[in-house]
Design a protein around this motif. Structure first.
Motif, short mmCIF file in Angstrom:
data_model
loop_
_atom_site.label_atom_id
_atom_site.label_comp_id
_atom_site.label_asym_id
_atom_site.label_seq_id
_atom_site.Cartn_x
_atom_site.Cartn_y
_atom_site.Cartn_z
N ARG A 17 -6.36 -4.11 0.53
CA ARG A 17 -7.00 -5.02 1.48
C ARG A 17 -8.50 -5.11 1.27
O ARG A 17 -9.10 -6.17 1.48
CB ARG A 17 -6.67 -4.58 2.91
CG ARG A 17 -5.22 -4.90 3.31
CD ARG A 17 -4.89 -4.45 4.71
NE ARG A 17 -4.80 -3.00 4.81
CZ ARG A 17 -4.46 -2.34 5.91
NH1 ARG A 17 -4.19 -3.03 7.02
NH2 ARG A 17 -4.38 -1.03 5.93
N ILE A 18 -9.13 -4.01 0.87
CA ILE A 18 -10.54 -4.02 0.47
C ILE A 18 -10.59 -3.41 -0.93
O ILE A 18 -10.65 -2.18 -1.08
CB ILE A 18 -11.43 -3.21 1.43
CG1 ILE A 18 -11.24 -3.66 2.87
CG2 ILE A 18 -12.90 -3.35 1.03
CD1 ILE A 18 -12.02 -2.85 3.88
N PRO A 19 -10.54 -4.22 -1.97
CA PRO A 19 -10.50 -3.69 -3.33
C PRO A 19 -11.66 -2.74 -3.63
O PRO A 19 -12.80 -3.01 -3.29
CB PRO A 19 -10.57 -4.95 -4.20
CG PRO A 19 -10.03 -6.04 -3.33
CD PRO A 19 -10.48 -5.69 -1.94
N ARG A 20 -11.31 -1.59 -4.22
CA ARG A 20 -12.28 -0.57 -4.64
C ARG A 20 -13.12 -0.06 -3.46
O ARG A 20 -14.28 0.33 -3.63
CB ARG A 20 -13.21 -1.11 -5.73
CG ARG A 20 -12.52 -1.83 -6.87
CD ARG A 20 -11.62 -0.91 -7.65
NE ARG A 20 -12.35 0.08 -8.43
CZ ARG A 20 -11.79 1.18 -8.91
NH1 ARG A 20 -10.52 1.45 -8.69
NH2 ARG A 20 -12.50 2.05 -9.61
N LYS A 21 -12.54 -0.01 -2.27
CA LYS A 21 -13.34 0.28 -1.07
C LYS A 21 -13.97 1.67 -1.11
O LYS A 21 -15.04 1.87 -0.51
CB LYS A 21 -12.53 0.10 0.20
CG LYS A 21 -11.52 1.18 0.50
CD LYS A 21 -10.90 0.97 1.89
CE LYS A 21 -9.87 2.05 2.21
NZ LYS A 21 -9.32 1.88 3.58
N ASN A 22 -13.35 2.62 -1.78
CA ASN A 22 -13.90 3.97 -1.76
C ASN A 22 -15.23 4.09 -2.49
O ASN A 22 -16.01 5.00 -2.20
CB ASN A 22 -12.88 4.95 -2.37
CG ASN A 22 -11.68 5.16 -1.47
OD1 ASN A 22 -11.81 5.19 -0.24
ND2 ASN A 22 -10.51 5.27 -2.06
N ILE A 23 -15.49 3.17 -3.42
CA ILE A 23 -16.78 3.21 -4.12
C ILE A 23 -17.56 1.90 -3.96
O ILE A 23 -18.59 1.70 -4.60
CB ILE A 23 -16.60 3.55 -5.62
CG1 ILE A 23 -15.60 2.62 -6.29
CG2 ILE A 23 -16.19 5.01 -5.79
CD1 ILE A 23 -15.50 2.81 -7.80
N LYS A 24 -17.07 1.02 -3.11
CA LYS A 24 -17.82 -0.21 -2.81
C LYS A 24 -19.12 0.15 -2.11
O LYS A 24 -19.17 1.07 -1.29
CB LYS A 24 -16.96 -1.12 -1.92
CG LYS A 24 -17.60 -2.45 -1.58
CD LYS A 24 -16.65 -3.30 -0.74
CE LYS A 24 -17.32 -4.62 -0.36
NZ LYS A 24 -16.43 -5.47 0.46
N LEU A 25 -20.19 -0.57 -2.43
CA LEU A 25 -21.48 -0.25 -1.84
C LEU A 25 -21.48 -0.55 -0.35
O LEU A 25 -21.10 -1.64 0.09
CB LEU A 25 -22.60 -1.03 -2.52
CG LEU A 25 -22.94 -0.63 -3.97
CD1 LEU A 25 -24.13 -1.44 -4.46
CD2 LEU A 25 -23.22 0.87 -4.08
#
Length: 233
Positions: A17-25
């Protein structure tokens, strides 16, 4: 026997649902950095470990001071995998490595509002109370006993119709998981013991400092909330 306090931060690479959320700025830093840095600043943990299946997440995690001593297998990295098996996998790695511990904390990677004092209070409660788990929670903003559901035809039905006429102040306060951190005994994690039960206790957080981050709307609300909290400090 030397016991080691361990923190494990689960962070898989395949968020949808939020791609790459763990390392998204998030306000200038990768989201996971807030959890790693707060865990380190608390000085509670001998080792802060990120459990991931993703090489980029591993690289970012190491940059902010965490260890990534193993890669999580694919069967524990899909969107159906619960938290407890992931932490149990990390504990099984510790056992193989000869690491002994009586306290394993799980901190979520998407917890930018986490504070070191909450972690310190949770660890203190965990050790002094002899609980299986101590975790972050907050109260519901409205009495759940007055809640209702709606069916596909638009009809509503109360979950607890017997409380239609009960005053709000006469209803018990209800809480929900704040989704920030969980301290647990290794045996509890390994046995898959349910967290929400009478062998657990909570560290209560204010509602204004709790935000799930599962959708883009959640992310945007969290950004606004973080900015407001930063202005207060």
């Amino acid at each position: 026997m030397v016991l080691t306090n361990i923190c494990i931060i689960p962070a898989r690479g395949g968020s949808k649902r939020i791609p790459r959320k763990n390392i998204k700025l998030f306000h200038g830093k990768p989201m996971i950095a807030y959890s790693i840095e707060t865990a380190i600043q608390s000085k509670l943990f001998d080792r802060v470990i990120v459990s991931t299946d993703d090489l980029e997440i591993a690289e970012v995690s190491r940059h902010y001071g965490a260890e990534v001593p193993f890669m999580r297998p694919s069967e524990l990295s899909d969107d159906q995998t619960a938290t407890i098996p992931v932490i149990a996998h990390g504990i099984q790695w510790m056992i193989r490595e000869g690491i002994t511990t009586d306290c394993v904390a799980c901190i979520y990677a998407t917890a930018p509002f986490i504070l070191k004092n909450d972690l310190i209070n949770a660890e203190k409660s965990f050790r002094e109370g002899g609980w299986e788990y101590v975790f972050s929670a907050t109260s519901f903003g409205f009495p759940i006993f007055r809640g209702f559901k709606k069916d596909t035809d638009g009809n509503i039905e109360m979950f607890f119709p017997e409380h239609f006429g009960t005053r709000s102040q006469d209803l018990p306060e209800a809480f929900h998981d704040a989704g920030q951190f969980y301290f647990g005994k290794p045996s509890a994690w390994l046995e898959g013991k349910r967290i929400f039960d009478n062998w657990s206790s909570i560290v209560e957080l204010p509602r204004w400092r709790v935000q799930d981050i599962d959708t883009q709307d959640d992310w945007e609300r969290a950004e606004v909330l973080y900015k407001m909290i930063s202005c207060m400090n």
